[in-house]
Design an enzyme around this catalytic site. Structure first.
Site, mmCIF file in Angstrom:
data_model
loop_
_atom_site.group_PDB
_atom_site.id
_atom_site.type_symbol
_atom_site.label_atom_id
_atom_site.label_comp_id
_atom_site.label_asym_id
_atom_site.label_seq_id
_atom_site.Cartn_x
_atom_site.Cartn_y
_atom_site.Cartn_z
ATOM 1 N N ASP A 1 -11.733 9.169 -60.385
ATOM 2 C CA ASP A 1 -10.487 9.897 -60.110
ATOM 3 C C ASP A 1 -9.786 10.325 -61.397
ATOM 4 O OD1 ASP A 1 -9.674 7.471 -61.046
ATOM 5 O OD2 ASP A 1 -8.226 7.079 -59.434
ATOM 6 N N HIS B 1 7.080 20.266 -85.229
ATOM 7 C CA HIS B 1 7.653 21.575 -84.917
ATOM 8 C C HIS B 1 9.113 21.668 -85.366
ATOM 9 C CE1 HIS B 1 8.032 25.411 -82.957
ATOM 10 N NE2 HIS B 1 8.998 24.965 -82.184
ATOM 11 N N LYS C 1 12.760 38.950 -85.116
ATOM 12 C CA LYS C 1 12.353 39.513 -83.822
ATOM 13 C C LYS C 1 13.459 39.345 -82.787
ATOM 14 C CE LYS C 1 9.632 35.422 -82.436
ATOM 15 N NZ LYS C 1 9.390 34.704 -83.672
ATOM 16 N N ARG D 1 14.118 39.474 -78.618
ATOM 17 C CA ARG D 1 13.441 39.400 -77.321
ATOM 18 C C ARG D 1 14.377 39.874 -76.210
ATOM 19 N NH1 ARG D 1 8.772 36.154 -77.552
ATOM 20 N NH2 ARG D 1 8.616 34.798 -79.383
ATOM 21 N N THR E 1 2.641 37.086 -81.093
ATOM 22 C CA THR E 1 3.701 37.336 -82.074
ATOM 23 C C THR E 1 3.126 37.485 -83.474
ATOM 24 O OG1 THR E 1 5.284 36.085 -80.738
ATOM 25 C CG2 THR E 1 5.834 36.422 -83.049
ATOM 26 N N ASP F 1 3.557 29.568 -90.702
ATOM 27 C CA ASP F 1 4.165 28.985 -89.506
ATOM 28 C C ASP F 1 3.481 27.661 -89.199
ATOM 29 O OD1 ASP F 1 5.967 28.803 -87.452
ATOM 30 O OD2 ASP F 1 5.323 30.616 -86.411
ATOM 31 N N ARG G 1 7.502 21.306 -78.872
ATOM 32 C CA ARG G 1 8.247 22.569 -78.742
ATOM 33 C C ARG G 1 9.426 22.448 -77.785
ATOM 34 N NH1 ARG G 1 3.153 26.617 -78.056
ATOM 35 N NH2 ARG G 1 2.161 24.672 -77.329
ATOM 36 N N GLU H 1 -8.921 8.541 -63.988
ATOM 37 C CA GLU H 1 -8.192 7.512 -64.731
ATOM 38 C C GLU H 1 -8.951 7.168 -66.002
ATOM 39 O OE1 GLU H 1 -7.224 3.951 -62.694
ATOM 40 O OE2 GLU H 1 -6.099 4.960 -61.093
#
Length: 336
Positions: free
Chosen positions: A46, A139, A204, A206, A238, A230, A105, A48
């Site tokens: 299953d 991040h 940028k 949006r 992007t 980045d 994020r 696990e």
């Protein structure tokens, strides 16, 4: 005083080649064989996760190497279950080496009724018995404060700086570092400072999530070899658009240096067809065949830095010393 307990490494399935590479580098640094602890990580019918460690780890200083990359949920659970197995086997200390920290994020509430998963994952890691985290290019730097345990956040910029100076040694004065958005300026500035070149920004706007209405270049990139910096490249939409805008504004070449190559969906195809001359990523996330075979994608190793950081944590010396070129340069000599 350095502990007499030897550091021991164990790796999950997220990035086993990186775990093996870290073990090889530690063997080189210490002059004695360092291997991964023998264990099996399997799935029940299953799905696990089951973990069994075959070696005695009682009283040992354990380092679990596991990125929480795709599939993020499976790899996160592997990390937590391995930690629980080691804790119940009386390991002296458990450190999670997470080259790519997933769920980062979602580090704040941008809308009503949304989660902060970075904090949730931090709580889960601490509750599993992990006493320290070693990661790379979170991040958002403030995620370190989500943990109630020590966090060592390594940076890829020193590695990138060594590579840029090697790749552009005949014309570094023509290089310009570019941040793909306002939020990444600090990261881009760090690399620009290391290689002593100017900085530009792609701003940028949006109209709605996932769709870019307009991009504006802040700074003169005419005649420059632009390097976009980045921390994460996911679908590369992007990134490829930013490269096109820079070329339209007079850049002669566009290269990108991204720490974590998530590269999901159409990312590899977009990068291959883009105006970018090269995309450089690290091996914090295990690269699939499409990434390895892409003509304009290059992968830099992180094992030398992680191996030295693990040894520094083990013997109680400075990890931040690895941010300096004087320290990191000899480690990467002959590699970059």
């Amino acid at each position: 005083m350095p502990t007499l307990i030897e550091p021991k490494l164990i790796s999950g399935n997220a990035n086993l080649p990186l775990g093996q590479a870290i073990a090889r580098r530690m063997s080189l640094y210490r002059g004695m064989s360092v291997g991964l602890v023998d264990a099996r990580i399997e799935r029940f019918n299953d799905a696990e996760i089951f973990v069994e460690v075959y070696e005695n780890v009682r009283g040992e200083d354990m380092f679990i190497i596991q990125s929480t990359s795709n599939p993020a949920n499976d790899n996160l659970m592997e990390l937590l279950i391995m930690a629980d197995a080691l804790r119940r086997s009386s390991a002296s200390r458990i450190t999670a080496v997470i080259p790519y920290f997933g769920y980062a994020r979602q580090d704040r509430r941008t809308k009503a009724r949304t989660p902060i998963t970075a904090k949730l994952v931090a709580n889960m890691i601490a509750e599993a018995g992990i006493e320290r985290v070693l990661t790379m290019d979170l991040h958002a730097a403030q995620i370190q404060g989500f943990f109630d345990i020590p966090v060592d956040n390594l940076y890829a910029s020193p590695i990138f700086a060594l590579d840029v100076l090697n790749q552009f040694k005949d014309g570094v004065e023509d290089v310009m570092v570019v941040s793909p958005d306002v939020g990444g300026v600090a990261r881009a500035r760090e690399l620009a400072k290391r290689i002593n070149v100017p900085l530009s920004i792609v701003d940028k706007r949006r109209e709605k999530a996932g769709e870019i209405a307009e991009m504006t270049v802040i700074g003169d990139v005419t005649g420059k070899k632009c390097i976009i910096v980045d921390d994460i490249c996911d679908t590369a939409g992007t990134l490829c658009k930013a490269a096109e805008v820079l070329m339209e504004h007079g850049a002669t070449e566009v290269h990108s240096y991204i720490t974590h190559g998530v590269l999901s969906g159409p990312a590899v195809e977009r990068i291959t067809k883009s105006v970018m001359k090269s995309l450089v990523i690290t091996d914090s996330i295990h690269a699939n065949d499409a990434v390895k075979n892409a003509p304009n994608i290059r992968i830099l190793p992180t094992a030398p830095m992680f191996a030295q950081a693990i040894l520094n944590i083990w013997n109680g010396t400075s990890v931040s010393s690895l941010f300096e070129t004087e320290t990191l340069g000899p480690i990467y000599e002959g590699i970059l």
